[in-house]
Every structure is written in C-alpha cells, then in structure tokens.
Write a protein that holds these residues in place. Structure first.
Motif, short mmCIF file in Angstrom:
data_model
loop_
_atom_site.label_atom_id
_atom_site.label_comp_id
_atom_site.label_asym_id
_atom_site.label_seq_id
_atom_site.Cartn_x
_atom_site.Cartn_y
_atom_site.Cartn_z
N LEU A 124 0.84 -1.20 0.00
CA LEU A 124 0.00 0.00 0.00
C LEU A 124 0.87 1.25 0.00
N TYR A 125 1.98 1.18 0.73
CA TYR A 125 2.94 2.29 0.70
C TYR A 125 3.36 2.56 -0.74
N LEU A 126 3.74 1.51 -1.44
CA LEU A 126 4.22 1.67 -2.83
C LEU A 126 3.14 2.29 -3.71
N MET A 127 1.89 1.92 -3.45
CA MET A 127 0.81 2.46 -4.28
C MET A 127 0.58 3.95 -4.03
N VAL A 128 0.50 4.38 -2.77
CA VAL A 128 0.33 5.83 -2.54
C VAL A 128 1.53 6.58 -3.04
N ALA A 129 2.74 6.02 -2.81
CA ALA A 129 3.95 6.72 -3.21
C ALA A 129 3.93 6.97 -4.71
N SER A 130 3.40 6.00 -5.47
CA SER A 130 3.45 6.22 -6.91
C SER A 130 2.36 7.21 -7.33
N ARG A 131 1.26 7.23 -6.59
CA ARG A 131 0.24 8.26 -6.88
C ARG A 131 0.78 9.65 -6.51
N LEU A 132 1.50 9.73 -5.41
CA LEU A 132 2.12 11.00 -5.03
C LEU A 132 3.06 11.49 -6.12
#
Lengths: 187, 187
Positions: free
Chosen positions: A130-138
């Motif tokens: 989930l971290y990786l997903m938000v980070a890529s949206r950021l």
DNA sequence: AAAAGTCGTTGACCAAAGTCAATAAATGAT
DNA sequence: ATCATTTATTGACTTTGGTCAACGACTTTT
C-alpha cells in the motif's frame, strides 16, 4: 473465499490452519448500488475484500466530491488511514454497483496477527504494498502534468475510463471535468 | 544506539535479546557534507537511522532537482521503494551536513524478521507509519494550494525553514523559488 | 412522445503559477 | 576587506488550468 487466498499467495502462502483462522474472521456482506459502506466522521474498523462490484473512495470538500481512489473486484477497500489510526474517516466509500464484500475487522485482524507470525508478515507485506501504491500516486501529482497523468492512466487502466463517468475520472486526476474534456480534445 | 531503541519504543518495545540482535546488525558510517549515500540507478539495499546530520532525498528531472523529502537526526533515511522492490533508485540521497548514520541492510533485516516475531511486527508498524506519512503528503498535493502547503509546513516545522535554503523548500513544495518568494511576500 | 435531468463539450474570460531577465542581498573564498 | 558566487526578490509577460455560461447528446421519468 478462494479468490482472496489466491490474492494472498502473491505475497505469501498461508498454510491451511492459518487460512482457516483467517477465513473464519470474514463476514460476507451484500451491498446495493450507491450504498455507503463508510461515511465521513465514522471510524473505519474494517478492511474489505471485493468479491463483486466496485467502489469509489471520496472526500467532500465544500460540496464538491474529490475522488481519491476507485476499487474493483479483487481489490481491498477500506479507509486504511482511519483503520490504522483509529481516527474518524474524512472520506466516504460508496458502491458504484451492487457488490459483495468480505469484511474483517480491526480486533479480529489484531488477534490473527498475535496468533500467526505468517499473518503478521502478510500484514507487513500488504502495508508495504500500500505504501508503494500511494507513493506512486504521489509521484504522479508531484512530477506530472494533468495531461501526463491522464495518459498514464489510459495506458495503465483503459478499462476504468470506459466504466466510470468522465467527471469522476477528472476528479480522480485532480482536475475539472472541463479541463479533462479539453485534454481529450487536444489529441 | 540508545536513541534508536527509544524511537522503536514509540511503536513497540523490543526485549533485550531482540534488541541485541537488532543492534548487532547496525553498521555505523560517517558521512561528510554533500556526500551522496545513494545515487540514481543504484539499488537501495539499506535503511539508515540518522544519529547526527541531515539529508535531502531528491530526483533529477532534466537537470532540475526535485526534492521529495528531508531527513533529520532521529529519522530513518532510505529509498524505501527501491529497498522494497529491489528496483534501481530514481532518487539521490545527499548529506546536507556532516552526518553519522547506522545502516541495516535488506538481507540482515529479513533474517531479523524471520527470527523474531516482534521485529516482524515492528516492521509492519513502521511500514504502516510510512504509509500514513506519504498519504498525508499526497493529500497536501491533491487538496491544498501551494500557499496552504507552505503555511502548513511553517506551522508543522518552522525549524526546517530556517535550516534549509529557500529554493529547496520551494522544490519540496512543488513550486518554483520565485513563486515561494511571492507567497512569502503576500503575507 | 414530451419533459427533465445528467453528462460532456465549447467559448470567453480570469487567476495562479511558470518563465525569463534584471537586480539586490547574503555567503564564502582569497 | 574585497571579490565572486550563490540565493532571494521583483517586474513583465506567458501558459495552464479554473470559472461561468451556453448548448447539444443522451437517459430517465412520467
């Protein structure tokens, strides 16, 4: 919930006893189109796996819907922040179709974490993911123009664009419907 | 590394044997000002705890530095994405002062996860916490104007603004130095 | 079938941030 | 202390996305 177990396998294989305990914590819930499974102000004490249907995760900013995420069959849906912090949700979660979900609540998940090291690990792997997903949206908000964001979305998930009205896509991309319409017209 | 243990305590208390194993995996490294501890293209196979000094985490977009994060004494510093995925880093990590860090590498951390359920849990709690941090930075880009972002930063971390040159703050806020200068002039 | 609503498109205009250039202020080096 | 470099400010102008309003294409309701 064989599909959930298969999904877990992409992170870590649970053995039968771990899975059995996990599965016994799941509650099946039928949801009708436009039903809200979480409202602003409520604590989100569940994570749900979507067996059928889809949801939108949005924030009400002065009467305007700001869509933060879409969730489909095979995804989890939750306000993970509210779930982790215990604070009230600032988002709504609303069904975009009739849906079937399997919920697990915070207390039960915590007991599973206590009981099985492997489930604790699964929890870590999912948090990392989930971290990786938000980070890529950021990244997409920091480094891309709306046009690039739209094209990347088109590339990555053209199905989404067909299934969801355009004004919702615009909101998800952080722009106004008029602007998205103009981006599409630019060709 | 008593300060690190104290930091861990805010998540979870490790007992002496867990802590001893953890501590034995740490490598102390002295860093000089402007030294890069990670370069674009390298795999980040460590997480480091900052005992002294500070770092900036930036991305080189066509010759222009885009700063994604600052890290200070008492923080972790890593390209967590590269660390988790094994992919090459797209960011640099560079010291802004002489520094002392304690590194732990991926393989050793994974053995600690295998050996101690409590460290596995600590890993989950930290991953969850990092999730919350990016998520809140994402919110600031989605829902706030640059001016609001600047004011929130001022509120939250006015020390940062004194210690770091303004053009870096601008980059961190996702705007040009001229714009930040004008925002400040607006009063 | 007609009326009402929703959604997407287009145009005219506005506001905010970016660009480029000049200059002033601060910092560092000799 | 002086000079050179880096950093911050300001001005004129451009670009991009937002705002507001009109309109047309579909849907849904009755």
């Amino acid at each position: 919930m064989e599909t959930l177990r298969i999904y877990f396998n992409t992170f870590l294989k649970l053995n039968d006893s771990e899975w059995k305990d996990f599965e016994s914590c799941l509650t099946k819930v039928n949801i009708t189109n436009k039903e809200q499974i979480l409202r602003q102000g409520e604590h989100c004490n569940f994570i749900a796996f979507i067996h059928e249907g889809s949801f939108r995760f949005y924030y009400d900013k002065e009467g305007e819907e700001k869509i933060t995420a879409f969730n489909f069959k095979g995804d989890f849906v939750s306000n993970y922040r509210s779930f982790l912090t215990g604070k009230p949700s600032d988002h709504f979660i609303e069904a975009m179709q009739d849906a079937i979900i399997y919920k697990i609540n915070l207390q039960e998940l915590n007991s599973l974490y206590d009981k099985h090291k492997n489930i604790e690990r699964l929890g870590r792997l999912i948090a990392e993911n989930l971290y990786l997903m938000v980070a890529s949206r950021l990244d997409s908000f920091m480094f891309q123009t709306p046009e690039e964001r739209y094209k990347a979305l088109l590339e990555r998930n053209s199905r989404l664009l067909k299934e969801v009205p355009q004004y919702m896509i615009a909101s998800y991309l952080g722009i106004k419907p008029e602007t998205l319409s103009r981006i599409r017209a630019r060709k």
